[in-house]
Design an enzyme around this catalytic site. Structure first.
Site, PDB file in Angstrom:
ATOM      1  N   LYS A 101       0.819  -1.215   0.000  1.00  0.00           N
ATOM      2  CA  LYS A 101       0.000   0.000   0.000  1.00  0.00           C
ATOM      3  C   LYS A 101       0.862   1.279   0.000  1.00  0.00           C
ATOM      4  O   LYS A 101       2.065   1.225   0.258  1.00  0.00           O
ATOM      5  CB  LYS A 101      -0.948  -0.025   1.210  1.00  0.00           C
ATOM      6  CG  LYS A 101      -1.971  -1.177   1.161  1.00  0.00           C
ATOM      7  CD  LYS A 101      -3.017  -1.020   2.253  1.00  0.00           C
ATOM      8  CE  LYS A 101      -4.035  -2.151   2.227  1.00  0.00           C
ATOM      9  NZ  LYS A 101      -5.126  -1.914   3.192  1.00  0.00           N
ATOM     10  N   ASN A 124      -2.088   0.229   6.650  1.00  0.00           N
ATOM     11  CA  ASN A 124      -1.664  -1.058   7.216  1.00  0.00           C
ATOM     12  C   ASN A 124      -0.740  -1.852   6.297  1.00  0.00           C
ATOM     13  O   ASN A 124      -0.700  -3.086   6.358  1.00  0.00           O
ATOM     14  CB  ASN A 124      -2.866  -1.879   7.704  1.00  0.00           C
ATOM     15  CG  ASN A 124      -3.755  -2.358   6.575  1.00  0.00           C
ATOM     16  OD1 ASN A 124      -3.641  -1.908   5.439  1.00  0.00           O
ATOM     17  ND2 ASN A 124      -4.645  -3.296   6.885  1.00  0.00           N
ATOM     18  N   GLU A 163      -9.370 -10.980  -7.629  1.00  0.00           N
ATOM     19  CA  GLU A 163      -8.391  -9.901  -7.439  1.00  0.00           C
ATOM     20  C   GLU A 163      -7.186 -10.033  -8.366  1.00  0.00           C
ATOM     21  O   GLU A 163      -6.665  -9.023  -8.861  1.00  0.00           O
ATOM     22  CB  GLU A 163      -7.937  -9.859  -5.974  1.00  0.00           C
ATOM     23  CG  GLU A 163      -9.070  -9.424  -5.043  1.00  0.00           C
ATOM     24  CD  GLU A 163      -8.669  -9.348  -3.583  1.00  0.00           C
ATOM     25  OE1 GLU A 163      -9.529  -8.985  -2.763  1.00  0.00           O
ATOM     26  OE2 GLU A 163      -7.491  -9.630  -3.247  1.00  0.00           O
TER      27      GLU A 163
HETATM   28  P1  CMP Z   1      -7.479  -4.586   3.421  1.00  0.00           P
HETATM   29  O1  CMP Z   1      -6.983  -5.970   3.616  1.00  0.00           O
HETATM   30  O2  CMP Z   1      -6.856  -3.823   2.309  1.00  0.00           O
HETATM   31  O3  CMP Z   1      -9.059  -4.629   3.166  1.00  0.00           O
HETATM   32  C1  CMP Z   1      -9.880  -3.522   3.455  1.00  0.00           C
HETATM   33  C2  CMP Z   1      -9.181  -2.453   4.232  1.00  0.00           C
HETATM   34  O4  CMP Z   1     -10.019  -1.546   4.905  1.00  0.00           O
HETATM   35  C3  CMP Z   1      -8.347  -3.088   5.325  1.00  0.00           C
HETATM   36  O5  CMP Z   1      -7.258  -3.766   4.775  1.00  0.00           O
HETATM   37  C4  CMP Z   1      -8.038  -1.857   6.198  1.00  0.00           C
HETATM   38  O6  CMP Z   1      -6.878  -1.182   5.750  1.00  0.00           O
HETATM   39  C5  CMP Z   1      -9.239  -0.941   5.947  1.00  0.00           C
HETATM   40  N1  CMP Z   1     -10.063  -0.777   7.144  1.00  0.00           N
HETATM   41  C6  CMP Z   1     -10.279   0.373   7.805  1.00  0.00           C
HETATM   42  N2  CMP Z   1     -11.090   0.192   8.843  1.00  0.00           N
HETATM   43  C7  CMP Z   1     -11.404  -1.126   8.871  1.00  0.00           C
HETATM   44  C8  CMP Z   1     -12.205  -1.937   9.726  1.00  0.00           C
HETATM   45  N3  CMP Z   1     -12.862  -1.436  10.782  1.00  0.00           N
HETATM   46  N4  CMP Z   1     -12.291  -3.269   9.450  1.00  0.00           N
HETATM   47  C9  CMP Z   1     -11.664  -3.786   8.384  1.00  0.00           C
HETATM   48  N5  CMP Z   1     -10.890  -3.068   7.531  1.00  0.00           N
HETATM   49  C10 CMP Z   1     -10.747  -1.744   7.785  1.00  0.00           C
END
Ligand code: CMP
Length: 140
Positions: free
Chosen positions: A10, A113, A127
């Site tokens: 990311k 993250n 994906e």
């Molecule tokens: P990712 O695996 O990219 O999939 C969705 C993304 O939403 C997740 O990682 C997080 O970076 C983001 N996100 C933000 N808030 C939340 C939440 N409460 N629960 C899950 N994903 C979240």
């Protein structure tokens, strides 16, 4: 089973200059990079990629973050690649991620993250095809 999964490094991790360190972890775990590129997502692309989350309260912040800078998208291949990648990443929230995982070591918040990884064979197929429509998702 040999699987293929989609990994995204990311914008936060790209900005920290740790693409190589993260890819090394995949390689050391026996995962092979079979496709990769650095790309800047448009808002429309990010919204389409994360469409499953469109009703969630964090959707707008998620999309804003994912288009804030370039991302490094890869297809990883190997034995049990989907679960292996998820184990390497650690929990979505870096505060909850186990020591030694990518998110524990490189992520700052649940939005920033560091990495995304497909969560199941069905989503991995979708994906991988989203970013690499020309490659066979099953590697055959
Ligand atoms: P990712 O695996 O990219 O999939 C969705 C993304 O939403 C997740 O990682 C997080 O970076 C983001 N996100 C933000 N808030 C939340 C939440 N409460 N629960 C899950 N994903 C979240």
């Amino acid at each position: 089973t040999i699987e293929r999964t989609l990994s995204i490094i990311k914008p936060d991790a790209v900005a920290k200059n740790v693409i190589g360190q993260i890819v090394s972890r995949f390689e050391q775990a026996g995962l092979k990079v079979v496709a990769a590129r650095l790309t800047q997502l448009s808002r429309a692309e990010a919204e389409r990629f994360y469409a499953v989350h469109s009703a969630r309260p964090f959707f707008k912040d998620l999309v804003d973050f994912m288009i804030s800078g370039p991302v490094f998208v890869q297809v990883l291949e190997g034995e049990n690649a989907i679960l292996k990648n998820r184990d390497l990443m650690g929990a979505t929230d870096p505060k909850k991620a186990e020591k030694g995982t990518i998110r524990a070591d490189f992520a700052d918040s649940i939005d920033a993250n560091a990495v995304h990884g497909s969560d199941a064979p069905e989503t991995a197929a979708v994906e991988v095809a989203f970013f690499f429509p020309q490659i066979d998702v099953h590697g055959r």
